[in-house]
Design a protein around this motif. Structure first.
Motif, PDB file in Angstrom:
ATOM      1  N   ALA A  69     -19.569  23.909   1.912  1.00 12.79           N
ATOM      2  CA  ALA A  69     -19.811  22.472   1.797  1.00 12.79           C
ATOM      3  C   ALA A  69     -19.133  21.895   0.555  1.00 12.79           C
ATOM      4  O   ALA A  69     -18.592  20.780   0.586  1.00 12.79           O
ATOM      5  CB  ALA A  69     -21.311  22.189   1.758  1.00 12.79           C
ATOM      6  N   ILE A  70     -19.149  22.650  -0.526  1.00 13.21           N
ATOM      7  CA  ILE A  70     -18.485  22.186  -1.750  1.00 13.21           C
ATOM      8  C   ILE A  70     -16.984  22.049  -1.520  1.00 13.21           C
ATOM      9  O   ILE A  70     -16.374  21.039  -1.883  1.00 13.21           O
ATOM     10  CB  ILE A  70     -18.780  23.152  -2.914  1.00 13.21           C
ATOM     11  CG1 ILE A  70     -20.239  22.994  -3.368  1.00 13.21           C
ATOM     12  CG2 ILE A  70     -17.823  22.920  -4.080  1.00 13.21           C
ATOM     13  CD1 ILE A  70     -20.682  24.024  -4.389  1.00 13.21           C
ATOM     14  N   ARG A  71     -16.379  23.049  -0.886  1.00  5.47           N
ATOM     15  CA  ARG A  71     -14.935  22.979  -0.632  1.00  5.47           C
ATOM     16  C   ARG A  71     -14.588  21.812   0.283  1.00  5.47           C
ATOM     17  O   ARG A  71     -13.616  21.097   0.047  1.00  5.47           O
ATOM     18  CB  ARG A  71     -14.450  24.301  -0.019  1.00  5.47           C
ATOM     19  CG  ARG A  71     -14.429  25.465  -0.995  1.00  5.47           C
ATOM     20  CD  ARG A  71     -13.722  26.665  -0.416  1.00  5.47           C
ATOM     21  NE  ARG A  71     -14.348  27.162   0.802  1.00  5.47           N
ATOM     22  CZ  ARG A  71     -15.389  28.007   0.830  1.00  5.47           C
ATOM     23  NH1 ARG A  71     -15.935  28.419  -0.321  1.00  5.47           N
ATOM     24  NH2 ARG A  71     -15.897  28.423   1.966  1.00  5.47           N
ATOM     25  N   GLU A  72     -15.393  21.621   1.318  1.00 11.43           N
ATOM     26  CA  GLU A  72     -15.110  20.549   2.269  1.00 11.43           C
ATOM     27  C   GLU A  72     -15.291  19.168   1.650  1.00 11.43           C
ATOM     28  O   GLU A  72     -14.690  18.190   2.109  1.00 11.43           O
ATOM     29  CB  GLU A  72     -16.012  20.692   3.497  1.00 11.43           C
ATOM     30  CG  GLU A  72     -15.672  21.914   4.357  1.00 11.43           C
ATOM     31  CD  GLU A  72     -16.622  22.089   5.528  1.00 11.43           C
ATOM     32  OE1 GLU A  72     -17.609  21.314   5.613  1.00 11.43           O
ATOM     33  OE2 GLU A  72     -16.399  22.996   6.351  1.00 11.43           O
TER      34      GLU A  72
ATOM     35  N   ASP B 248     -14.075  17.308  -7.280  1.00  9.39           N
ATOM     36  CA  ASP B 248     -13.565  18.141  -8.366  1.00  9.39           C
ATOM     37  C   ASP B 248     -14.668  19.059  -8.881  1.00  9.39           C
ATOM     38  O   ASP B 248     -15.817  18.623  -9.065  1.00  9.39           O
ATOM     39  CB  ASP B 248     -13.061  17.273  -9.522  1.00  9.39           C
ATOM     40  CG  ASP B 248     -11.757  16.555  -9.195  1.00  9.39           C
ATOM     41  OD1 ASP B 248     -11.097  16.945  -8.208  1.00  9.39           O
ATOM     42  OD2 ASP B 248     -11.424  15.606  -9.921  1.00  9.39           O
ATOM     43  N   ARG B 249     -14.304  20.307  -9.140  1.00  9.77           N
ATOM     44  CA  ARG B 249     -15.292  21.272  -9.619  1.00  9.77           C
ATOM     45  C   ARG B 249     -15.950  20.796 -10.904  1.00  9.77           C
ATOM     46  O   ARG B 249     -17.162  21.040 -11.118  1.00  9.77           O
ATOM     47  CB  ARG B 249     -14.598  22.634  -9.849  1.00  9.77           C
ATOM     48  CG  ARG B 249     -15.507  23.718 -10.437  1.00  9.77           C
ATOM     49  CD  ARG B 249     -16.607  24.095  -9.464  1.00  9.77           C
ATOM     50  NE  ARG B 249     -17.508  25.106 -10.003  1.00  9.77           N
ATOM     51  CZ  ARG B 249     -18.603  24.838 -10.706  1.00  9.77           C
ATOM     52  NH1 ARG B 249     -18.957  23.586 -10.948  1.00  9.77           N
ATOM     53  NH2 ARG B 249     -19.371  25.819 -11.156  1.00  9.77           N
TER      54      ARG B 249
ATOM     55  N   LEU C 128     -19.786  32.076  -2.924  1.00 12.41           N
ATOM     56  CA  LEU C 128     -19.680  30.648  -3.215  1.00 12.41           C
ATOM     57  C   LEU C 128     -18.232  30.174  -3.218  1.00 12.41           C
ATOM     58  O   LEU C 128     -17.970  28.974  -3.069  1.00 12.41           O
ATOM     59  CB  LEU C 128     -20.308  30.343  -4.579  1.00 12.41           C
ATOM     60  CG  LEU C 128     -21.842  30.393  -4.656  1.00 12.41           C
ATOM     61  CD1 LEU C 128     -22.293  30.502  -6.102  1.00 12.41           C
ATOM     62  CD2 LEU C 128     -22.451  29.152  -4.000  1.00 12.41           C
ATOM     63  N   GLY C 129     -17.308  31.112  -3.418  1.00 14.82           N
ATOM     64  CA  GLY C 129     -15.905  30.728  -3.523  1.00 14.82           C
ATOM     65  C   GLY C 129     -15.593  30.042  -4.838  1.00 14.82           C
ATOM     66  O   GLY C 129     -14.698  29.201  -4.919  1.00 14.82           O
TER      67      GLY C 129
ATOM     68  N   ALA D 261     -26.422  19.950   5.352  1.00 12.39           N
ATOM     69  CA  ALA D 261     -27.372  19.414   4.372  1.00 12.39           C
ATOM     70  C   ALA D 261     -26.697  19.202   3.021  1.00 12.39           C
ATOM     71  O   ALA D 261     -26.853  18.137   2.396  1.00 12.39           O
ATOM     72  CB  ALA D 261     -28.562  20.354   4.227  1.00 12.39           C
ATOM     73  N   VAL D 262     -25.962  20.204   2.547  1.00 13.35           N
ATOM     74  CA  VAL D 262     -25.285  20.061   1.253  1.00 13.35           C
ATOM     75  C   VAL D 262     -24.182  19.012   1.353  1.00 13.35           C
ATOM     76  O   VAL D 262     -23.976  18.222   0.425  1.00 13.35           O
ATOM     77  CB  VAL D 262     -24.738  21.415   0.777  1.00 13.35           C
ATOM     78  CG1 VAL D 262     -23.898  21.249  -0.493  1.00 13.35           C
ATOM     79  CG2 VAL D 262     -25.878  22.394   0.504  1.00 13.35           C
ATOM     80  N   ARG D 263     -23.490  18.971   2.484  1.00 14.58           N
ATOM     81  CA  ARG D 263     -22.458  17.941   2.669  1.00 14.58           C
ATOM     82  C   ARG D 263     -23.075  16.549   2.525  1.00 14.58           C
ATOM     83  O   ARG D 263     -22.535  15.683   1.822  1.00 14.58           O
ATOM     84  CB  ARG D 263     -21.801  18.094   4.039  1.00 14.58           C
ATOM     85  CG  ARG D 263     -20.658  17.090   4.268  1.00 14.58           C
ATOM     86  CD  ARG D 263     -20.191  17.103   5.716  1.00 14.58           C
ATOM     87  NE  ARG D 263     -19.702  18.410   6.133  1.00 14.58           N
ATOM     88  CZ  ARG D 263     -20.183  19.109   7.148  1.00 14.58           C
ATOM     89  NH1 ARG D 263     -21.204  18.625   7.863  1.00 14.58           N
ATOM     90  NH2 ARG D 263     -19.679  20.270   7.459  1.00 14.58           N
ATOM     91  N   THR D 264     -24.211  16.329   3.189  1.00  9.59           N
ATOM     92  CA  THR D 264     -24.881  15.031   3.088  1.00  9.59           C
ATOM     93  C   THR D 264     -25.306  14.744   1.658  1.00  9.59           C
ATOM     94  O   THR D 264     -25.128  13.630   1.146  1.00  9.59           O
ATOM     95  CB  THR D 264     -26.104  14.982   4.019  1.00  9.59           C
ATOM     96  OG1 THR D 264     -25.678  15.147   5.370  1.00  9.59           O
ATOM     97  CG2 THR D 264     -26.846  13.664   3.881  1.00  9.59           C
TER      98      THR D 264
END
Length: 274
Positions: free
Chosen positions: A61-64, A68-69, A97-98, A34-37
């Motif tokens: 999902a953020i890492r994938e 940029d942060r 969250l990493g 969901a977050v990836r989408t």
């Protein structure tokens, strides 16, 4: 930040994207896709919380995404049992969250029976001092709760995240937030779906050739709220992002305003006992 999404200036000088993506009640299995989408569609503001149990999936999902942060705005929240261990709780959330910081950290509930929101607000200042969060705010706080913490320390919350939707417009609370320079964030922006079938809203949606969800979300934006719809369905995630190529005129806004009837669908912060 994505160019299509306007930003709101917080009282601490930071900017927040007005449209975000919420992950409340999104399972650990569903949260990554969901977050990836959402990120692929263009969302750059993700709202999660420790109690949701899906911070790790949001981080994955953020890492994938390889985004940029600096282009992202991430919010998480302190749960009620950690009001006296705020720095420790923030570091745990960041570990899941990493991330080395979040853009916004909120006290999730005042929860006076089970926590100590005044102690939590004092300790929140250390979270920012250590660089663990850029902005600080509260969620589900009433005027009394905010007045109480501001008597102890003069840092004004950047945001107050509260339930707001057309049938529960919270005009008085929104006006109070504005009087203090506090940005209103609207959760359950569609009233858990209950508001979608209101004839007045369906009529507005038909008149602008949009869905009821889109016109409700547009109503939020035009009232100045920060809003984050939630869905795990790809086409709805995309649909909820398509809000910036139309506007509601004054009559449409008044028609949606007219359905306010005090229809709270979530917990009342005054009586919530958890």
């Amino acid at each position: 930040m994505t160019e299509d999404v306007p930003t709101v200036a917080l009282n601490d000088g930071n900017l927040i994207p007005q449209l975000g993506f919420g992950v409340w009640q999104v399972s650990t299995d569903d949260v990554v896709p969901a977050v990836r989408t959402a990120l692929e569609v263009g969302y750059r503001h993700i709202d999660t919380a420790a109690v949701y149990g899906n911070e790790a999936g949001v981080g994955q999902a953020i890492r994938e995404s390889k985004i940029d942060r600096d282009e992202l705005f991430v919010t998480t929240k302190l749960w009620n049992d950690r009001h006296r261990d705020v720095v420790g709780a923030a570091k745990e959330s960041l570990g899941k969250l990493g991330l080395d910081h979040v853009d916004l950290y909120l006290i999730h509930w005042p929860s006076p029976r089970h926590g100590d929101f005044t102690a939590a607000w004092e300790q929140m200042q250390e979270v920012r001092a250590q660089g663990l969060a850029r902005s600080l705010g509260v969620s589900n706080f009433t005027q009394t709760h905010i007045d109480t913490i501001m008597q102890l320390i003069d840092t004004v919350p950047a945001v107050n995240q509260i339930e707001v939707h057309p049938t529960f417009a919270q005009r008085a609370m929104r006006a109070y937030n504005a009087s203090k320079g506090i940005t209103t964030e609207a959760y359950s922006p569609l009233g858990l779906g209950d508001d979608l079938n209101r004839p007045e809203i369906v009529e507005v949606a038909d008149s602008v050739n949009r869905t009821p969800a889109q016109v409700i979300l547009r109503w939020h934006l035009q009232h100045g709220h920060v809003v984050f719809p939630k869905s795990i369905t790809p086409h709805r995630i995309r649909e909820n992002f398509r809000l910036f190529d139309f506007e509601l005129d004054a009559d449409a806004m008044k028609q949606i305003d007219s359905v306010d009837e005090g229809n709270r669908v979530g917990n009342d912060p005054v009586t919530a006992d958890f």
